[in-house]
Motif scaffolding. Structure first.
Motif, PDB file in Angstrom:
ATOM      1  N   LEU A 127      49.544   8.598  26.859  1.00  0.00           N
ATOM      2  CA  LEU A 127      48.295   9.344  26.998  1.00  0.00           C
ATOM      3  C   LEU A 127      48.482  10.844  26.805  1.00  0.00           C
ATOM      4  O   LEU A 127      47.535  11.539  26.428  1.00  0.00           O
ATOM      5  CB  LEU A 127      47.673   9.056  28.368  1.00  0.00           C
ATOM      6  N   MET A 128      49.674  11.347  27.062  1.00  0.00           N
ATOM      7  CA  MET A 128      49.926  12.777  26.884  1.00  0.00           C
ATOM      8  C   MET A 128      50.397  13.128  25.481  1.00  0.00           C
ATOM      9  O   MET A 128      50.664  14.285  25.181  1.00  0.00           O
ATOM     10  CB  MET A 128      50.962  13.259  27.906  1.00  0.00           C
ATOM     11  N   LEU A 129      50.465  12.143  24.601  1.00  0.00           N
ATOM     12  CA  LEU A 129      50.914  12.382  23.232  1.00  0.00           C
ATOM     13  C   LEU A 129      50.071  13.422  22.492  1.00  0.00           C
ATOM     14  O   LEU A 129      50.645  14.286  21.809  1.00  0.00           O
ATOM     15  CB  LEU A 129      50.950  11.058  22.468  1.00  0.00           C
ATOM     16  N   PRO A 130      48.739  13.420  22.610  1.00  0.00           N
ATOM     17  CA  PRO A 130      47.972  14.477  21.926  1.00  0.00           C
ATOM     18  C   PRO A 130      48.334  15.882  22.416  1.00  0.00           C
ATOM     19  O   PRO A 130      48.426  16.820  21.612  1.00  0.00           O
ATOM     20  CB  PRO A 130      46.512  14.149  22.252  1.00  0.00           C
ATOM     21  N   PHE A 131      48.563  16.049  23.707  1.00  0.00           N
ATOM     22  CA  PHE A 131      48.961  17.352  24.251  1.00  0.00           C
ATOM     23  C   PHE A 131      50.317  17.775  23.693  1.00  0.00           C
ATOM     24  O   PHE A 131      50.510  18.939  23.302  1.00  0.00           O
ATOM     25  CB  PHE A 131      48.993  17.298  25.780  1.00  0.00           C
ATOM     26  N   LEU A 142      51.221  20.993  21.308  1.00  0.00           N
ATOM     27  CA  LEU A 142      52.276  21.966  21.581  1.00  0.00           C
ATOM     28  C   LEU A 142      53.246  22.083  20.412  1.00  0.00           C
ATOM     29  O   LEU A 142      53.689  23.183  20.065  1.00  0.00           O
ATOM     30  CB  LEU A 142      53.026  21.594  22.852  1.00  0.00           C
ATOM     31  N   LEU A 143      53.576  20.963  19.794  1.00  0.00           N
ATOM     32  CA  LEU A 143      54.451  20.993  18.623  1.00  0.00           C
ATOM     33  C   LEU A 143      53.796  21.765  17.485  1.00  0.00           C
ATOM     34  O   LEU A 143      54.444  22.586  16.823  1.00  0.00           O
ATOM     35  CB  LEU A 143      54.797  19.570  18.179  1.00  0.00           C
ATOM     36  N   ASP A 144      52.515  21.530  17.260  1.00  0.00           N
ATOM     37  CA  ASP A 144      51.783  22.247  16.213  1.00  0.00           C
ATOM     38  C   ASP A 144      51.768  23.747  16.489  1.00  0.00           C
ATOM     39  O   ASP A 144      51.973  24.560  15.593  1.00  0.00           O
ATOM     40  CB  ASP A 144      50.360  21.707  16.117  1.00  0.00           C
ATOM     41  N   LEU A 150      55.270  25.421  15.797  1.00  0.00           N
ATOM     42  CA  LEU A 150      55.832  25.430  14.443  1.00  0.00           C
ATOM     43  C   LEU A 150      54.941  26.082  13.388  1.00  0.00           C
ATOM     44  O   LEU A 150      55.406  26.343  12.283  1.00  0.00           O
ATOM     45  CB  LEU A 150      56.139  23.995  13.991  1.00  0.00           C
ATOM     46  N   GLY A 151      53.684  26.344  13.705  1.00  0.00           N
ATOM     47  CA  GLY A 151      52.739  26.806  12.686  1.00  0.00           C
ATOM     48  C   GLY A 151      53.049  28.177  12.120  1.00  0.00           C
ATOM     49  O   GLY A 151      53.319  28.331  10.925  1.00  0.00           O
ATOM     50  N   SER A 152      53.025  29.185  12.930  1.00  0.00           N
ATOM     51  CA  SER A 152      53.227  30.563  12.489  1.00  0.00           C
ATOM     52  C   SER A 152      53.683  31.377  13.703  1.00  0.00           C
ATOM     53  O   SER A 152      53.650  30.880  14.836  1.00  0.00           O
ATOM     54  CB  SER A 152      51.924  31.127  11.927  1.00  0.00           C
ATOM     55  N   PRO A 153      54.066  32.617  13.483  1.00  0.00           N
ATOM     56  CA  PRO A 153      54.442  33.437  14.642  1.00  0.00           C
ATOM     57  C   PRO A 153      53.294  33.631  15.632  1.00  0.00           C
ATOM     58  O   PRO A 153      53.517  33.673  16.846  1.00  0.00           O
ATOM     59  CB  PRO A 153      54.858  34.770  14.018  1.00  0.00           C
ATOM     60  N   GLN A 154      52.060  33.707  15.132  1.00  0.00           N
ATOM     61  CA  GLN A 154      50.915  33.855  16.027  1.00  0.00           C
ATOM     62  C   GLN A 154      50.674  32.577  16.828  1.00  0.00           C
ATOM     63  O   GLN A 154      50.350  32.634  18.016  1.00  0.00           O
ATOM     64  CB  GLN A 154      49.642  34.217  15.233  1.00  0.00           C
ATOM     65  N   THR A 161      50.729  31.551  20.989  1.00  0.00           N
ATOM     66  CA  THR A 161      49.820  30.672  21.723  1.00  0.00           C
ATOM     67  C   THR A 161      50.612  29.616  22.492  1.00  0.00           C
ATOM     68  O   THR A 161      50.333  29.335  23.659  1.00  0.00           O
ATOM     69  CB  THR A 161      48.837  29.980  20.755  1.00  0.00           C
ATOM     70  N   PHE A 162      51.614  29.056  21.825  1.00  0.00           N
ATOM     71  CA  PHE A 162      52.484  28.071  22.463  1.00  0.00           C
ATOM     72  C   PHE A 162      53.161  28.670  23.692  1.00  0.00           C
ATOM     73  O   PHE A 162      53.202  28.060  24.760  1.00  0.00           O
ATOM     74  CB  PHE A 162      53.529  27.573  21.460  1.00  0.00           C
ATOM     75  N   SER A 163      53.710  29.870  23.546  1.00  0.00           N
ATOM     76  CA  SER A 163      54.397  30.524  24.659  1.00  0.00           C
ATOM     77  C   SER A 163      53.462  30.790  25.822  1.00  0.00           C
ATOM     78  O   SER A 163      53.838  30.644  26.989  1.00  0.00           O
ATOM     79  CB  SER A 163      55.017  31.843  24.191  1.00  0.00           C
TER      80      SER A 163
END
Length: 129
Positions: free
Chosen positions: A40-44, A48-50, A53-57, A61-63
């Protein structure tokens, strides 16, 4: 010939708070709960993975998301769920191979699963944070 039927006095309701589940049963239920929680937590986790890995900005957001104490607590719970599911899965594979089916061995292996999963969670949790 007459048959005598003896009826047992059965409870009219199930008192769940009075049922004492053995330790291997608790490990089995926790294995199912941890598997469902991970699923159930797979989408979360994918979010977080997205973000990481997306960009420095998006990494910022991840941090910010992972830096929140509630998110850290949630991630620690997910870490325990993974560790418990992994350790209990190994135990169940051994049980499927007919290793440790005796009562005392089953109790010991379930105790080991709980101790190892909590120890690994604490060790990795301290290392990560």
């Amino acid at each position: 010939m007459s048959e005598v039927t003896v009826r047992k006095q059965r409870p009219k309701h199930l008192a769940i708070n009075e049922i004492r589940l053995p330790l291997p049963g608790i490990v089995s239920i926790l294995h199912r709960v941890s598997g469902a929680g991970l699923f159930l937590m797979l989408p979360f986790l994918l979010y977080l993975l997205d973000r990481s890995l997306g960009s420095p900005q998006s990494f910022e957001t991840f941090s910010a998301v992972v830096g929140h104490p509630l998110a850290k607590l949630l991630l620690l719970g997910l870490l325990w769920a993974y560790m418990h599911h992994f350790c209990a899965g190994i135990r169940f594979l051994l049980l499927d191979m007919h290793k440790g089916l005796e009562l005392q061995a089953a109790r010991n292996s379930s105790r080991i699963v709980l101790i190892v999963s909590l120890a690994l969670t604490a060790l990795i949790g301290v290392k990560l944070w």
